[in-house]
Structure formats: C-alpha cells, structure tokens
Design an enzyme around this catalytic site. Sequence first.
Site, PDB file in Angstrom:
ATOM      1  N   GLU A  71       0.818  -1.214   0.000  1.00  0.00           N
ATOM      2  CA  GLU A  71       0.000   0.000   0.000  1.00  0.00           C
ATOM      3  C   GLU A  71       0.850   1.262   0.000  1.00  0.00           C
ATOM      4  O   GLU A  71       0.448   2.288  -0.560  1.00  0.00           O
ATOM      5  CB  GLU A  71      -0.948   0.012   1.206  1.00  0.00           C
ATOM      6  CG  GLU A  71      -2.050  -1.029   1.142  1.00  0.00           C
ATOM      7  CD  GLU A  71      -1.662  -2.360   1.776  1.00  0.00           C
ATOM      8  OE1 GLU A  71      -2.541  -3.242   1.875  1.00  0.00           O
ATOM      9  OE2 GLU A  71      -0.477  -2.511   2.171  1.00  0.00           O
ATOM     10  N   PHE A 133     -12.302  -7.299  13.378  1.00  0.00           N
ATOM     11  CA  PHE A 133     -11.127  -7.736  12.623  1.00  0.00           C
ATOM     12  C   PHE A 133     -10.772  -6.708  11.552  1.00  0.00           C
ATOM     13  O   PHE A 133     -11.607  -6.295  10.767  1.00  0.00           O
ATOM     14  CB  PHE A 133     -11.399  -9.094  11.980  1.00  0.00           C
ATOM     15  CG  PHE A 133     -10.275  -9.595  11.121  1.00  0.00           C
ATOM     16  CD1 PHE A 133      -9.055  -9.951  11.683  1.00  0.00           C
ATOM     17  CD2 PHE A 133     -10.417  -9.701   9.751  1.00  0.00           C
ATOM     18  CE1 PHE A 133      -8.006 -10.409  10.900  1.00  0.00           C
ATOM     19  CE2 PHE A 133      -9.391 -10.166   8.955  1.00  0.00           C
ATOM     20  CZ  PHE A 133      -8.176 -10.513   9.530  1.00  0.00           C
ATOM     21  N   GLN A 134      -9.526  -6.298  11.535  1.00  0.00           N
ATOM     22  CA  GLN A 134      -8.978  -5.318  10.598  1.00  0.00           C
ATOM     23  C   GLN A 134      -9.728  -3.987  10.635  1.00  0.00           C
ATOM     24  O   GLN A 134      -9.909  -3.326   9.615  1.00  0.00           O
ATOM     25  CB  GLN A 134      -8.943  -5.872   9.168  1.00  0.00           C
ATOM     26  CG  GLN A 134      -7.899  -6.975   8.991  1.00  0.00           C
ATOM     27  CD  GLN A 134      -7.609  -7.309   7.539  1.00  0.00           C
ATOM     28  OE1 GLN A 134      -8.453  -7.137   6.670  1.00  0.00           O
ATOM     29  NE2 GLN A 134      -6.399  -7.794   7.273  1.00  0.00           N
ATOM     30  N   LYS A 183     -17.858  -1.502   4.410  1.00  0.00           N
ATOM     31  CA  LYS A 183     -18.115  -2.553   3.429  1.00  0.00           C
ATOM     32  C   LYS A 183     -19.579  -2.597   3.010  1.00  0.00           C
ATOM     33  O   LYS A 183     -19.899  -2.832   1.827  1.00  0.00           O
ATOM     34  CB  LYS A 183     -17.665  -3.904   3.988  1.00  0.00           C
ATOM     35  CG  LYS A 183     -17.654  -5.014   2.942  1.00  0.00           C
ATOM     36  CD  LYS A 183     -16.995  -6.277   3.477  1.00  0.00           C
ATOM     37  CE  LYS A 183     -16.915  -7.355   2.387  1.00  0.00           C
ATOM     38  NZ  LYS A 183     -16.232  -8.578   2.871  1.00  0.00           N
ATOM     39  N   MET A 492      23.521  10.356   4.436  1.00  0.00           N
ATOM     40  CA  MET A 492      23.301  11.650   5.076  1.00  0.00           C
ATOM     41  C   MET A 492      23.449  11.546   6.586  1.00  0.00           C
ATOM     42  O   MET A 492      23.963  12.464   7.238  1.00  0.00           O
ATOM     43  CB  MET A 492      21.917  12.194   4.710  1.00  0.00           C
ATOM     44  CG  MET A 492      21.714  13.649   5.112  1.00  0.00           C
ATOM     45  SD  MET A 492      22.885  14.788   4.330  1.00  0.00           S
ATOM     46  CE  MET A 492      22.064  15.083   2.765  1.00  0.00           C
TER      47      MET A 492
END
Length: 581
Positions: A71, A133-134, A183, A492
């Site tokens: 993602e 869940f999630q 959903k 750096m």
Amino acid sequence: MSAQIPAVRSTEQLREKWMKPEVITGSEILLRSLVLEGVDCVFGYPGGAVLYIYDALYGFKDFNHLLTRHEQGAIHAADGYARASGKVGVCIATSGPGATNTVTGIATAFMDSVPLVVITGNVVSSLIGTDAFQEADITGITMPITKHSYLVRSVEELPRVIHEAFHIANTGRKGPVLIDIPKDVSANKTLFKPVQSVNLRGYNPKVVPNHLQLEKVAAAIKEAERPVILAGGGVVYSGGHEELLEFVTRTEIPITTTLLGLGAFPSGNPLWMGMPGMHGTYTANQAIQNSDLLINIGARFDDRVTGRLDGFAPHAKVVHIDIDPAEIGKNVQTAIPVVGDVKTVLELLNPLVGRSDKADAWRSQISQWMADKPYKYKDSDTELKPQWVIELLNDTTKGEAIVTTDVGQHQMWAAQYYKFNQPRSWITSGGLGTMGFGFPSAIGAQMAHPDRLVISINGDGGMQMCAQELAICAINNIPVKVVVINNQVLGMVRQWQELIYENRYSHIDLAGSPDFVKLAEAYGVKGLRATNKEEAKQVWKEAMDTPGPVLVEFVVSKEENVYPMVTQGSTIDQMLMGDCE
C-alpha cells in the site's frame, strides 16, 4: 518504449456513458464517479473490506488499475502521478493495516501540498467501534495530515462525497483527502445521480489577490537596491511558471528556487542562482542574507531554507505571495502579504512592474558570486563520484527527463547537479523527507507520461524500502530507469555523524544489503552495475537503449559528503563549503 497499459476512452465519451441515472451499488457509484472526475489511473491493493469495490473492477475498462505490491507503494505512486501530471492522484486500500500502510504517503503528500484522493475500506457500519477484525479509525488517525476526511455513512452520500473530495484536494492549497467506505456502503444500492456542483460552507479559497497589495509590491520593487525572488513549489502547483519567467524578465531580479521549486524557472537563465538553504548555493544564500527586498512566491519558509530564523534575511523587507494565508507570517515576519493563487497573482502583477536601475550594482555582485563560488567537488580517476554520476545523467538526457528521488545525499546531489528546464520534471519528498518514496513515485510519473523518460535516483537505503515494486515494472513493462547510488551506508546520517557527532558512526552500515543487480533480475528487470567512469558510461548507455525497465547500480565512495552545508542552529550564510571551497 511506453508502458504496456491499455488506453482509456476520452472523458467526453465516458461522461456520456455514465451520466444517466441508474440503480447501482456503492462500488459501482465509486467507479463511475472516478471516471466522471477524469481519473485514468488508480493504484491499489485489495483486501476484505474493499472486495465489493474490486468485484466491480472485474473487467472494468474505463480507467487503469495498477496492482502494487504494498500500500505504501500505491500511495507513493499516486503521489508521483499527481506531481507529474497536475491531476489528482488516486489510490485504494483495504481497512486496518491496509489503510494504516498509507499513512506515511498521506503525510508526505500533505507536507508537499500534493492533491490525492485516498479511498480506504472499513468494516461494516454496525461493527465500527467494536475493534472488529482489521478495523482502524483511519479518519481519526489521518485527521492531522489530510485536508479533509470522510467516513461515508450511507450509499446515498457517495456521489456528493467523491465530488467534494476531488474539489477539496485540487483547489486552494492542494492536498490529500481521505474517503473511508464501510463494506456495507460499498455493497448497498441506490439511484445514482451524478453530482456536478459543490457547496461547502466555509471553504472558499481566495484566488484573486487584493489589488492594493500588488501596488505595494510594485512600489517596493521600484525602490529596492538588492531584491531577490524566492520561488517555491506553489509556482509549479499553480501552473504559474510562464508568469514567473515573465516577472523575472520584466524586473531582472535574481531568483532562487527551493527544492520543490526546481523546474519552476529554467536553470539556464543567467538570473537563476540555484537552490537556497542547507545545501544551497553560496550565491543564493548570500543574496538572501544581503537582500533589502525578498519576494517569496509560493514557498513556505521551511527551516531547511531559512536556517536560524532570527538571523534570516536580516535586512530585507519581505513580500510573501501564497494561496494559504496561514503560511504568511507563520515563520518569517512579512511586510507585504499577498493572498492568492500564484499564477493569478503574477498575471495581475506583471503589468505593474519593470526593471529598476537601482539594482545594477546588485546584479553585478550576484554574477560575481556565481562565477567565484559554483558547486564543486573533487573528481577522481579511480573512484566513481556520485556528483559525476548525476552530471552523466544530466548530460546524456539534456536535462529533459522526469527525475524522481528518494531522500538523502543522492537527493541533494541530484538537486544540485541535474538542471531542470520545465516544471513537473522534478519529483521528490521535501517536507517529510520520506525514504522509500523515490522508486514508486517514478512508477506513478511514468503512468502519467508513458512516452517520456523517467529516471528514479535512489540510495541503497531507500531503494530497499519499496524494492518490491520492481515486480509491477516487469509485469507491465513500465520503462523506469532505476538508478541506485550505492555507498553501502546511510549517507546523510553518516555525514551528520562525521561533522556534528565527532565521527561516532552509529548504526549506519548497509554493507549487508542485497546484490541489487541480482535483485532486479529476480523480479524480471535488467540489472547493470558500474564501479568506474568507463563502466558507468557503458552501462548507462545500455540502460538508455533498453526499451523497458532497467536498474543501474553505481558503486560510489562512502566518504563523500554533500557541500555546501548549513548546520542546524546556523544562519544560511554560515556555510561549510568543503570541496566547494
């Protein structure tokens, strides 16, 4: 060779197809609305909470969807697409970890004022707040790093929310907007009626400036003896580069462009002084510090530009032109504020200004500084110097490529030694400094411009943060030329530890990194390596001649530093010159 991605039909054809009212699901409403907003490419990664959306995408041909491998890769690609095209970038992620994996990319876009619409799924509405869940409160998590966030409560809201999101993202000071879709909302049906108007109470960005303020700017220019223009990313985002060139041509005021402003003004113009700030040119920093009029056009006075604020531009009357009134006076006291769109402001200001003869001696001083103190480095016949590599890329592409970078030393060398002649050809993470940004953003830029050369310049550290996206370059034949400047160290950080922390090199060794050539080949991408100048010329030519994606590893010295450098707590004229001396 362009990417093997199917072309989509014209927006006019698609609008005619999708404008008619029809009872459809929320997922279908989403896809149709994206088409009607002019979207031609979406980057995403499916999961449980967005399965209805991806089911609607099955066989959908009216825009492209690119399946990334993470993602974070998706949102950085959408960001690169937006910066290269000037359009709104779009990505899709599922709920919970899918959504939270976009957070770094959202913050990156927010800091750099990049227009994105980030679409996340969520658990069904009845489970929100139950730690299902999630489940993650992504609207709450991202509230500080978005222009606005929507949690869609009903399918009837979707057309309005999507249209508003695109409007907010791409107007005023641009930025990311998040739409979180439970959903059940994506599954429910309603009569789809396209929304074409926006009415947002309290949101009305000021585009046209106050004319009295423009007259004050013109008067200040007429009286100035040591004027300087500081131009930033706002010039690029507004499309005001031609107006800026006219402004400089009319006034003959020396100009410096910030890291995000590179490309807003042609680098070959004799009045361009280079980049200011921590790793800017001697000339730009001295000019700012000695100016009596500093005209800021679309920059936000970032600390990397200003150095110590109480010692910044101590003699200057400051003009600040910006679309965001919150930026004016935030860091630097402003004498003449001008709120408005940069392109519009310059269109109205240009007829009011002309060349000031009082600044002739100043122009001569600027020219002398530029001649005496250019960027320099100690070249080598035995080692491959990273600055030389950037010069090789610049010389062989005539400065015409779209260049994206990751973050670190290679980013600064690219900003210093690659010369940009047009806007939206330089893509880098400025405000957040996001490692892992460079490579996926190049994929997005290539999708925006399939027929242009796109070069992604990375360090060996940042390249490993999103290297998995090599897969989609191979599968879709996305012809990005991926450059890895490999010094086997977090460069750096090592430089700071050398110069500021008395050579205490703590946890910076990247010697255990993979063989980047084999890594590229494992994904199906050609891999090449160079350790000296002759090899570098040969492999780069081979990469340029290869009609597809190529990774080129340039093995360079780990001891090389970026100069000039202004350390934190110093004013920008207190520069460590190093090899530039």
